[in-house]
Design a protein around this motif. Sequence first.
Motif, PDB file in Angstrom:
ATOM      1  N   GLN A  71       0.836  -1.210   0.000  1.00 38.08           N
ATOM      2  CA  GLN A  71       0.000   0.000   0.000  1.00 38.08           C
ATOM      3  C   GLN A  71       0.871   1.261   0.000  1.00 38.08           C
ATOM      4  O   GLN A  71       0.621   2.200  -0.752  1.00 38.08           O
ATOM      5  CB  GLN A  71      -0.907  -0.028   1.230  1.00 38.08           C
ATOM      6  CG  GLN A  71      -1.823   1.156   1.365  1.00 38.08           C
ATOM      7  CD  GLN A  71      -2.566   1.128   2.695  1.00 38.08           C
ATOM      8  OE1 GLN A  71      -2.000   0.759   3.726  1.00 38.08           O
ATOM      9  NE2 GLN A  71      -3.821   1.505   2.659  1.00 38.08           N
ATOM     10  N   LYS A  72       1.906   1.251   0.816  1.00 45.64           N
ATOM     11  CA  LYS A  72       2.806   2.398   0.903  1.00 45.64           C
ATOM     12  C   LYS A  72       3.546   2.620  -0.417  1.00 45.64           C
ATOM     13  O   LYS A  72       3.690   3.759  -0.872  1.00 45.64           O
ATOM     14  CB  LYS A  72       3.802   2.171   2.048  1.00 45.64           C
ATOM     15  CG  LYS A  72       4.616   3.366   2.424  1.00 45.64           C
ATOM     16  CD  LYS A  72       5.458   3.034   3.653  1.00 45.64           C
ATOM     17  CE  LYS A  72       6.254   4.216   4.095  1.00 45.64           C
ATOM     18  NZ  LYS A  72       7.064   3.926   5.282  1.00 45.64           N
ATOM     19  N   ASP A  75       1.150   4.064  -2.984  1.00 46.22           N
ATOM     20  CA  ASP A  75       0.899   5.478  -2.694  1.00 46.22           C
ATOM     21  C   ASP A  75       2.046   6.335  -3.224  1.00 46.22           C
ATOM     22  O   ASP A  75       1.826   7.374  -3.844  1.00 46.22           O
ATOM     23  CB  ASP A  75       0.718   5.680  -1.186  1.00 46.22           C
ATOM     24  CG  ASP A  75       0.341   7.106  -0.830  1.00 46.22           C
ATOM     25  OD1 ASP A  75      -0.520   7.685  -1.524  1.00 46.22           O
ATOM     26  OD2 ASP A  75       0.909   7.641   0.146  1.00 46.22           O
ATOM     27  N   LYS A  92      -3.569   1.159  -4.500  1.00 45.37           N
ATOM     28  CA  LYS A  92      -3.535   1.541  -3.081  1.00 45.37           C
ATOM     29  C   LYS A  92      -4.899   1.300  -2.441  1.00 45.37           C
ATOM     30  O   LYS A  92      -4.994   0.779  -1.326  1.00 45.37           O
ATOM     31  CB  LYS A  92      -3.140   3.007  -2.936  1.00 45.37           C
ATOM     32  CG  LYS A  92      -3.126   3.495  -1.502  1.00 45.37           C
ATOM     33  CD  LYS A  92      -2.880   4.979  -1.442  1.00 45.37           C
ATOM     34  CE  LYS A  92      -3.308   5.488  -0.085  1.00 45.37           C
ATOM     35  NZ  LYS A  92      -3.729   6.864  -0.117  1.00 45.37           N
TER      36      LYS A  92
END
Length: 106
Positions: A71-72, A75, A92
Amino acid sequence: MSSEEFKLMLCDLYEMDLYFPKSSFYIKDFTKASYSVWAIQELGNYVGFYLDPPGTVRTTDEIINYVKEFQKEMDGFSKLNPLTEQMFSIAKDIATNVLDVLLAMK
């Protein structure tokens, strides 16, 4: 949870629905569905890489950490280029949804 179980969960919860989007054929809907399918497969491969060798069982907390890393990264990628922002933003969002499911499983 093993790599195979994680990928099966992704398929059951998300991928099957994404292959059959709403009956509209607007390019925007098609694009979102395509990026979503890509994101599910990438997330499965990303987490599966850490769960190898096949048959290795990890705790839900470990899998949550791998999904958070994905997810990071998505992003960060979404902010690099306006042309690819949508694709990585969708990835994300998919990771966020999967995290919600994993947290509910704990």
